[in-house]
Enzyme design. Structure first.
Site, PDB file in Angstrom:
ATOM      1  N   GLU A 191       3.946 -12.386 -18.474  1.00  0.00           N
ATOM      2  CA  GLU A 191       4.599 -13.571 -19.031  1.00  0.00           C
ATOM      3  C   GLU A 191       6.068 -13.532 -18.623  1.00  0.00           C
ATOM      4  OE1 GLU A 191       3.827 -13.883 -23.330  1.00  0.00           O
ATOM      5  OE2 GLU A 191       2.092 -12.589 -22.908  1.00  0.00           O
ATOM      6  N   ASP A 220      11.310  -1.053  -4.541  1.00  0.00           N
ATOM      7  CA  ASP A 220       9.903  -1.426  -4.625  1.00  0.00           C
ATOM      8  C   ASP A 220       9.027  -0.330  -5.207  1.00  0.00           C
ATOM      9  OD1 ASP A 220      11.154  -3.199  -2.846  1.00  0.00           O
ATOM     10  OD2 ASP A 220       9.285  -3.615  -1.815  1.00  0.00           O
ATOM     11  N   ASP A 246       1.935  -2.990  -7.492  1.00  0.00           N
ATOM     12  CA  ASP A 246       1.586  -1.771  -6.766  1.00  0.00           C
ATOM     13  C   ASP A 246       1.754  -0.527  -7.638  1.00  0.00           C
ATOM     14  OD1 ASP A 246       1.314  -3.497  -4.544  1.00  0.00           O
ATOM     15  OD2 ASP A 246       3.454  -3.305  -4.123  1.00  0.00           O
ATOM     16  N   TYR A 274      12.277  -7.415   5.309  1.00  0.00           N
ATOM     17  CA  TYR A 274      12.304  -8.584   4.437  1.00  0.00           C
ATOM     18  C   TYR A 274      13.528  -8.524   3.540  1.00  0.00           C
ATOM     19  CZ  TYR A 274      10.285  -6.335   0.230  1.00  0.00           C
ATOM     20  OH  TYR A 274      10.048  -5.574  -0.874  1.00  0.00           O
ATOM     21  N   GLU A 306       0.828  -1.213   0.000  1.00  0.00           N
ATOM     22  CA  GLU A 306       0.000   0.000   0.000  1.00  0.00           C
ATOM     23  C   GLU A 306       0.858   1.258   0.000  1.00  0.00           C
ATOM     24  OE1 GLU A 306      -0.055  -2.405   2.219  1.00  0.00           O
ATOM     25  OE2 GLU A 306      -1.961  -3.471   1.981  1.00  0.00           O
TER      26      GLU A 306
END
Lengths: 330, 330, 330, 330, 330, 330
Positions: F234, F308, F273, F91, F37
């Site tokens: 893909e 990210d 995202d 992470y 988010e």
């Protein structure tokens, strides 16, 4: 295989910004591996003591990284307990400069070793033939089950005639002084060797004083230790420290003072552990006097390169003890 | 093209862990290029002396890297002898912090320059018009054929009226004190300038004493040097040194003392060579007094950044000599 | 302690510019440790084979670095022969991009292992209880004494019923094809397993052909090998390769084909060794068919991260063999 | 000293984020040095052409950095005009990945070379004995005075019988197509060699067409060039390009096609300049056919490592032309 | 939204070699963002002052990078004026070591803020509700139009009852002492707060003396300042400084002395600005005495990590003021 | 201040080895900040949507680092709930190369946001004036209390007429498919927009099929969504992907297909995202057709640089949509 020294505790991944950067400024972090009892194992193993480190780790890349970086130094890691769940504890170090002290952020809650269950470690097998079991107050503070596992080890050691060595290593984030005193008193009563700082002695046992020899004697008397070693640091600035130690040998009723070093500090994390590793090496080889000398020199050297663990050799320690000088060694 | 200064010796690839890391800890090594006579060439060339460096290198990426990093500073590299075999010497430096001294691991055996054959260098052509030929004890110690090539150069210089400058640069890994004394005595008898340290004077010629002026006079007397320069270092800690030099001018029977600098040491490797480069520059331009002043200042500056060679300019040297101050220069 | 696999050869320090930089461009070099037989040991040990690596190293920071990086993976390094003289071999890798191939500069002459003397290794003790001794043509090519030490090992293995595994690993910088053929023929006659490439088969034994199965059969026939494994690489570009292998099982007269992988190549150095390690693991656990499958998959994975050695786990190999897919593994 | 090739233009400091980072993401920038005519000089010098690069630079650390990085490759930098004011032009490159193209941010206004005054360069002395003077449309676009200095050089070249080589190098940030056409027409009429792309031909001279040979012939006809070389790039993706070139030799009325290479692109900046350097080398040594072959191969290699300039050797070019293959070169 | 503090000036990209490298040695440069008034804004905002920074930037990656790195700290950047032309000013810092001082190379001419036109900033809207407008002599020196825009701001502030704070920040590269005196006198007459160094006071206003209190009183008297703060630095070496400040409160006729810190200097650039930010915070919250205390402590901390701006928190400042000690903070 | 978009969820510190290194190999880790988010908030804010991100963070250096890196992009972070206890989730990402997929190790248990208590967020105030509230299945899976806080937000949004947007984001480490189906069904029934992948649709709702349009229609029908967007990837290799998306507009009963991009993948984490952020931007500005176009292009660009979150601008998105080409953008 017979291992002279068994250490038990937590090994963490340490993350630190390069140079004197703050964590908030960092786009990269340096990766080291550390933990008090692990550091002791590495320091002793590099000097030639046959050593195993016992802990509990998850079988993931971080757990393997920790294990690898320990056996890289020749420490036996075969007794590590592996789990498919739980996490590796991590911690962050910011290196300072006067007037900003080094600081540490811990993220170690609920690590695999904190979640160890009683009976998971086969102490009798592991300790067979060993001469010393070393652990510290941190392991006892991690969790009730980690404390229980530690007491299992201490009792097995006592049963098998293995000496028990303990470092107070008080961590205020892990437990209160009251709780630490209660548990560590119980530990001290079963231990043979105490390695500590004047500050921890005061915080855990309420023993203080300017006269470190008297403090050491008092500790030995109260808990019937064979040896009490106290490291001594002066901190005129973050980058310049002065470092020494004393040891009280209760059997001979003798105090031995280690040499004193002026240190240009690169990384002081783990210096107490390097002392312990060097001290145990000397003690095993010759006695407390050799112990305090090797402990102080090894620890002084460790503070001159990055990371929690010793990368020094016995030759280098002996050169430092012989007053090696500061010219380039070609 | 006329070149005032010719230097002759080995240029190596230097590999060093970043910061104060140990070699055993390193996943990367910093690459520098260094070698005593090469360093002198760079130092002098950057101050404006027309300079060529003579060596022997293999025609591979490492040999080209060495050559490139020399000509980057404006040193003439056209006289380098190229070979399709042999290796580039390498060496490793670990930077320390008190009480851990800097240390060096050499891996220089059988390098291309050590395997030079007599007659490979056309000294007469190279030295034509030059004013000084500089080399050091290292080159003479590398191998019998390197020594022979050096003597060929010294003899050509003598023949052509080119002054011969020599740095003792004793390296115990390369030869014994006895062998060094034997060879360097022969060299000294043909040389005009000596640049050395008090320590090397003692080790090579057995001349010692607290009084550096007397030592310089004695050296000049014994070997008929025109000038004898001695650098003086105090090492209170690895990161803080004090640095100066004196020169004895035999013709004028005068001793000139250079300024003295407190140095925050970043990299002291090559500081004697930077002194030599600055000294030769001053000597060529004005005389020994200017030489010792520029030599000390250039060398002090060189110790404040990484690498074996000088990256300072004449302006910077002059600002340091004028007492430039430690405020930010905007 | 019983070790299933013993490998013998040289371990070098590898230095490579980051990214696709040229050596001439580099101010830093990445440090890895590699060597064919060492790579095999690491690959097998990480999959769970109890493995020792035998070599000879100088007791200096570089020698210790090499030893540390091997035992980091759990390989037993207790049988390394230490010397106070000699050097660690080094080599430099430049990573390319089409149309520029990867290239290697070796600086390995006169390394400690090349200077090993006959009798320095106590082969009988080391090989006791082992199942396989693995070495390669490189070790035999290093020097006459290294070849002699290898033959001592092969003979001891034969005596003790330990299978001998050999990789041709022809290196034109070390010896001529004629000399290689002469020596490797002698080795092959005593060996039980051959691991090679079609290219080396042609260069060393003069056996060639498009039909790799026929080549493998011919090799097994000529030298009485139990198994002959041949790795197969297609190189449409530097960054995209296709990789597979076959093995011929002489006893069962069966050819097993490994899977085939499209590889995005990060570092292909050591891929043959990773195959060998995975192959020996599978062979020891189940047989040649499992060997070729694990060998190909492990080797394909090794090419996807930097360095000469495998950092993969048995789980990862099995996931790749099961067609793991290219989605993020969370 | 006689120099075969003289190039004239701007040399800038180039700053680029590592990997594929955006500038906004970056805490470090990689430093390279580049500029079209400087790149040509380096490419030619590395192949063995005696070359000088002429520009104007401020005497500060950035100006010295630029000069050093040029002479590192053996280019003569003695003709650089130094100033105590003005700045070094800088530019920033972001490396992309499909579908994000590489992008460039220029910060080159008012650089030292843009502020050059007429008469500052002693063209007659510099060009004496040279065979080719090379410059590009960029230099003419920098400022009125830079254009004037360029015309001074072209006129001197014509006077001295030195061939004039020109690359159109149209930059829309520096001038309009109209202005470029006006000036470059004047230049083309005095030049002997044209090196360009199909795209620039269209933008500057309005000549377009699918048939590059016809375009080259038309350019040669219109401006009486001896040779017109056109580089040809296909861009299926950012990381995979296809690269070739043709040259039209007007005297022999012959078109020579260079080889065609599939390139795994590391850094395509400066590839046209590497072509020009290789082309001029071949032309000087043997003729246009050799030129187009060496130009294409050198340029293909240059795209496989970072930076604007060639780090390849003549050997490497010849190996590429001989179809060197993509196996590791040991 | 009401913002207590508005600062106005230039924000630049700062490029500096890592460690103590020289610019000429560097293949990478560290990227920071700095500028006197921007630094003040960050320092104050991090302590909790609602702050906006006003400048003019080009809408390109460098302009966005500057904006991002300011709002990363919580400074309001909504009032930045964006342009599609012009450049971001850059500057280069070399970090020294005794006897080599830190040095700075500016490349800031013709930046977007220097080219601001009168009326581009809507001062009345921006200053509404604010308590302090802060700027410095640098902004006034950048260009005539930047000075004009500054005076527009000062006049609007006066009109709206917003206090005007000024730092002399004399830069000899931007203007002469005469011109600075002329303009800054005009500014000082309209300003309420002066933050400066003894050195700048002397250079700009010709007021000097050993007695800083007397200097502060004289300045307050001459220009009717409410407060005059003077920072005091001693520089025994490049890496060790001593730092303090005083403030004269004209209304209370009181001088407050800040604490004094021994600093191990990592990066002293921007320390005066950190003082200003801390001072304005304290002044806004409680008064001049708190201001000088927070200013000195914040500034001392800022010098212990890289970059121009403060990364410290209010907690850390208060711990330093309470004599936090140099032990590891766990 | 009115904010158009509010997103709610976890923001973590992400640590990843540089290049394609394994975690076990790493001595440094790159630091990024991410969370589904949060990534959506950054993507939308950079395109010009006024956006706030709501989470819960500890007030320590890691918490501040996360907050800083969000507001660096202009996202409003004033609504973050701060705590003096708890941890930041972390992470680890390993980047692969075919046949090794990227892999992720989560260490997010018991983070500050997972320990949020009901009522800690003042949803009514935060959502006032907003147009969309966006969250994902991850937030609902973190803990019971995080799910409760999410439902509080959804209910407030419904009450205030704010549209609710949801991404399924199924994470098997956090909950079972059964539990996810149960909770997400409840969420879906209250949500207006669904953004998902075909894979998650199958795993959470058991809806599958080759015909993505039919899947989207079925989802819209079953849960009464206004819009259902499905991204389509893909994966021919790890470094080459093909990327597109469709959206079904239930009100207009129309399916819009986004463009399709071939991507050279640098970092695909967070691409869904980035699509969501671009989609919501387009939807808010013009409608679903613009949404799917901007979403696909923004997301394709995001995969070409590390981290990210999106670092692209609206201009860049529009250039990509216009078929910008792969030539260097000067």
């Amino acid at each position: 295989m017979i291992r002279e020294l068994i250490t038990f505790g937590e090994a963490m991944v340490r993350l630190s910004p390069p140079g004197c950067r703050r964590i908030e400024q960092s786009q990269t972090l340096d990766v080291h591996v550390g933990g008090s009892e692990m550091n002791v194992a590495v320091a002793a193993a590099r000097l030639g003591v046959s050593t195993a480190f016992v802990t509990r780790l998850p079988d993931n890349p971080l757990g393997r990284l920790v294990r690898n970086r320990i056996r890289e130094h020749g420490v036996d890691t075969d007794e590590i307990v592996w789990t498919s769940t739980d996490r590796v504890g991590t911690y962050y170090v910011e290196f300072g400069a006067s007037p900003r002290a080094n600081s540490v952020v811990y993220d170690r809650a609920d690590s695999a070793i904190a979640r160890i269950a009683p009976g998971e470690i086969d102490w009798d097998r592991i300790l067979r033939g060993a001469r010393i079991l070393h652990t510290s107050g941190i392991t006892l503070a991690l969790s009730a089950s980690a404390a229980e596992a530690t007491f299992e080890g201490i009792e097995a050691a006592t049963r098998l005639g293995v000496k028990v060595s303990i470092d107070l290593n008080y961590r205020s984030r892990l437990w209160s002084q009251e709780r630490a005193r209660e548990v560590m008193t119980k530990v001290a009563e079963q231990a043979d060797l105490l390695i500590t700082t004047e500050e921890d002695t005061q915080r855990v046992f309420g023993i203080e004083g300017e006269d470190y020899e008297a403090v050491a004697r008092e500790l030995a008397r109260r808990f019937s230790f064979d040896h009490v070693a106290i490291t001594l640091r002066e901190t005129p600035s973050v980058w310049r420290n002065r470092w020494s130690a004393i040891v009280y040998d209760a059997q001979r009723n003798a105090v031995h003072r280690g040499p004193s070093f002026d240190i240009e500090v690169v990384d002081r994390v783990g210096s107490g552990d390097a002392f312990a590793g060097g001290f145990l090496f000397g003690l095993l080889r010759e006695g407390a006097e050799m112990g305090v000398r090797y402990g102080v020199a090894l620890s002084a050297l460790k503070q001159t390169y990055p990371g929690d663990v010793s990368w020094s050799t016995r030759d280098e320690v002996e050169r430092a003890l012989a007053g090696g000088g500061l010219r380039i060694q070609r």
